[in-house]
Structures are given as C-alpha cells and as structure tokens.
Design an enzyme around this catalytic site. Sequence first.
Site, PDB file in Angstrom:
ATOM      1  N   LYS A 165       0.837  -1.203   0.000  1.00 50.78           N
ATOM      2  CA  LYS A 165       0.000   0.000   0.000  1.00 50.78           C
ATOM      3  C   LYS A 165       0.873   1.256   0.000  1.00 50.78           C
ATOM      4  CE  LYS A 165      -3.708   2.599   0.431  1.00 50.78           C
ATOM      5  NZ  LYS A 165      -3.292   3.862   1.013  1.00 50.78           N
ATOM      6  N   GLU A 216       1.270   6.770  -6.787  1.00 52.08           N
ATOM      7  CA  GLU A 216       0.218   7.786  -6.874  1.00 52.08           C
ATOM      8  C   GLU A 216       0.826   9.195  -6.877  1.00 52.08           C
ATOM      9  OE1 GLU A 216      -2.838   9.383  -3.564  1.00 52.08           O
ATOM     10  OE2 GLU A 216      -3.028   7.244  -4.021  1.00 52.08           O
ATOM     11  N   HIS A 246       2.067   1.707  -3.500  1.00 53.18           N
ATOM     12  CA  HIS A 246       0.917   2.206  -4.264  1.00 53.18           C
ATOM     13  C   HIS A 246       0.823   3.714  -4.121  1.00 53.18           C
ATOM     14  CE1 HIS A 246      -3.219   3.768  -4.198  1.00 53.18           C
ATOM     15  NE2 HIS A 246      -3.522   2.860  -5.120  1.00 53.18           N
ATOM     16  N   ASN A 247       0.918   4.215  -2.904  1.00 47.23           N
ATOM     17  CA  ASN A 247       0.809   5.653  -2.674  1.00 47.23           C
ATOM     18  C   ASN A 247       1.984   6.413  -3.274  1.00 47.23           C
ATOM     19  OD1 ASN A 247      -1.411   4.804  -1.208  1.00 47.23           O
ATOM     20  ND2 ASN A 247      -1.046   6.197   0.490  1.00 47.23           N
TER      21      ASN A 247
END
Length: 470
Positions: free
Chosen positions: A172, A179, A175-176
């Site tokens: 996660k 992003e 993922h960020n």
Amino acid sequence: MGSNLARNLASRDGNTVAVFNRSPERTRTLVSEHPEAGFVASETYDDFVASLAKPRTAIIMVQAGRGTDAVIAELAARFEPGDIIVDGGNANFHDTIRREAELKPTGIHFVGMGVSGGEEGALNGPSIMPGGTAESYETLGPILKTIAAKAPEDGEPCVTHVGTDGAGHFVKMVHNGIEYADMQLIAEAYDLIRHGTGKSPAEIADIFAAWNTTELESYLIEITAEVLRQVDAATGEPLVDVILDQAGAKGTGAWTVQNALDLGVPVSGIAEAVFARSLSSKPAQRAAAQALPGPAVAWKADDADVFIDEVRRALYASKIIAYSQGFDEIIAGAEQFGWNIDKGEIAKIWRAGCIIRARFLNRIADAYADDPELVALVVAPYFRDAVAEAEGAWRKVVATAALAGIPTPAFSSSLAYYDGLRAKRLPAALIQGQRDFFGAHTYKRVDKDGVFHTLWSGDRSEIETEPSWH
C-alpha cells in the site's frame, strides 16, 4: 473511511457488523443515520468484544501511530487465541511487523491491511491489500472479496493475500508512492500545455477527457478533467486558478522514498514528486526566488496540436517508469523481508477501486505472467515498445521545458533514469576512483576479477586488497 467500510460490510448478504468508537456520540450518529445497516452498536470495549462471534474479527480504522497501538492493546487484552485484529489504516509497515511480532505469542492474529480508494472506495468497493498469516486470510478472504472493487475486465475482486506480517502495508505504501508520481506527471503535463498553448483550464479538461479514451485511461486522468472544468462560485474563475499552489502530503510518499533508499532501489520519479510537493510548500523561498534570472521571452509552441500529442506520449513514457520503479521496490522489499509477493496479482488488484487504477495495469499483469522473474517492467516487450514509440517526443518535451524555464522534475528524472538504464557505461567509474582516492574504498576492474586499491598518497601503484566498507 471507517464508517463507510462498515456500511459496505453491512450491505453484503450474511454480514452483521458491530461498531465501536471511543466517542459514543459518533457511534450513535452512525447508527441513527444508517438504520438500514443493522449495526450492532457498543459504547465500551467490553460490550464490543462481547458482541463479536468467535473467532472474533475486528477491523481498526484509526489514525496511524500511537492511537493504533492504544486500540490494539485494548482489544488484545480481551481477545483470545485465534481471534483476528486487522489494521486498515495507513500504517508504517515497520510498525505492522512489530505489532504482528508482539501479538504472535498470544495466538492472536494481526493483519496489516492496505485499503485504497478513499471514502467513496471504502463504501462502494476499495482495492484491499491484506498481509498476515495464511490462516487469518482463510477467514478474512471470503469477507474481503464481498466488499472489494471488481475489475471491469473479468469481475475479479480486487483483493489478494499479499504476504506475511507487513507485506500488505508495504505494498500500500508503494501504491501511494506511485500515486504521488502519477499526480505530479499529470500536473506537469497540464502546466506544459497551458504555458505552451495558452489554452484555458476548461479547454485542457477536454484534452484530458480525450486522453482518457486512450492508453492513458485512468481514474487520475478522469478526475483531472473534472477538476479543470470546475469554476469557482465566488469569483467565476477556474477553480484551479483559485487554489493555493502548495501541495500537501501525509507521509506515505516520503516513506516510499526513504525505504527505497534503505533498499538501494532508485525511485527517482517518485522521489521528485515528493520533493516537488515540498518545494511547492516553501512560500518564502519561492517569493525570494522571483528575482532569479530565467528565459527572457515567454515560450509558445509552434504547433499546439503537435505539442499536445508530444506531451501525451511523454506522459505515458514517464508513467511507465513510475510503475516500473514502484514494482522494483516491491521486489526488493519482498526479498529483504522474506515475502512471497505475486507482482501480477498486485497489478490485478489495482485495476479497480484504488486511486491509481488504470487500463494499462492489465499490461503489467500480463508482463509478470509472461515472465515472473522480469528484471524491470520497462524492458517487458509491450512497455519497451511503448517507450520506444514515445522516446522522441519525450526528449523533445523535456528539452523544451528546460529551455522555456518550466519545471518538469518528474518528466526529467524519469527520462534520466531511462537513459541511465540503457547506458552501456556510466560515470560511476569516476565516482569509484574518487572514493578510492579520499577513502581507500577500493574498486573492481572490467578486465580481471578481484578488488583493488591505488596507493594515491604513495607511488600510485595498484594493489589487490580486500573490499572496504562500501
């Protein structure tokens, strides 16, 4: 996100959801506003734990840090072996590893679970990245599959067992980080088009909407068009021109970069996106720098349509680099911490629900299915060909931005990384020579095995030696 996730769980057949908040008034408000959910409400930890069927499962959605530790301690004091505590917040994966190790002797399962999609995703279907034991996933998996987003291509739930202990929160985090890079690249593309063509935000919104029908199709491209179309009610100006140009951050982007440094993985595109936010939030320095020299004449593109298409191709190439770097970090993290992470499955669960959901995640899943040991995503045939097609435009856009004085740190660093990968020989040889000169750090040679040191302060002859601390 916590209340919306609870509503999502309660809306699925067979689920009865107990809810608790340390502020009883918030619990009462949630229950009164959503009677259809059939929540079982509690106002004390004892009542909450008593309301759960065994083996108990509790999902925590609180601010990362000491607050999470406090809630875990309260639950652990009341839970029994076989019960499961799930942290669905944006925790630092190092904390997740620690918490799992602390609870393991009690027989209580601890699961660090990344959840992406914001409040809307939590309610309608997020992308879910749980870690923890395989045994805990046997219980959690069927529940999480009912609430996860479904990939539009095949209807697969966007959830998978990522790996043990901190693997879910690590993925996660990456993922960020991706992003951050994706958002910065889109912002740079907007800035280039606005400077180069003089088009209004609404006109640029139409460009992004058109791009969203191409290989760039993604949630972030979609919402960019929406943001650029928005008009401020108070001033009648485009909202983007009214918003202060200082970008905030919550830490996961920085964590991605910090851990990449520890792992020795270059994530330069992600790093520049993090630094760009930091630079934007230095108003005093930026005000003082207004007097610094730059190009004397404002630049405009000779052919607006051609330039816009070049920016599109540069954006796609840079986006590929961002994802390639992110997956490099996932691979390195898995090796460092002993996680068996399926890269293709990670790409699949990001296809819907999460912030970086995009059409080309299917291509990433295919690339790892074709070659699970792929050394870098960018060298997979599809991505190699895509970058080859975009390369000329990418170079032209970066060069044009530099000459025009338009900052494009993510575009530029992505291209530099690409050229660093493809270079047959890098100037790192000179750096090793410098390090050997001032610190006797030694070096290796291209023509024979061994480790060597030049006697720089002596007769400058070369000796074979043991490797020093590098």
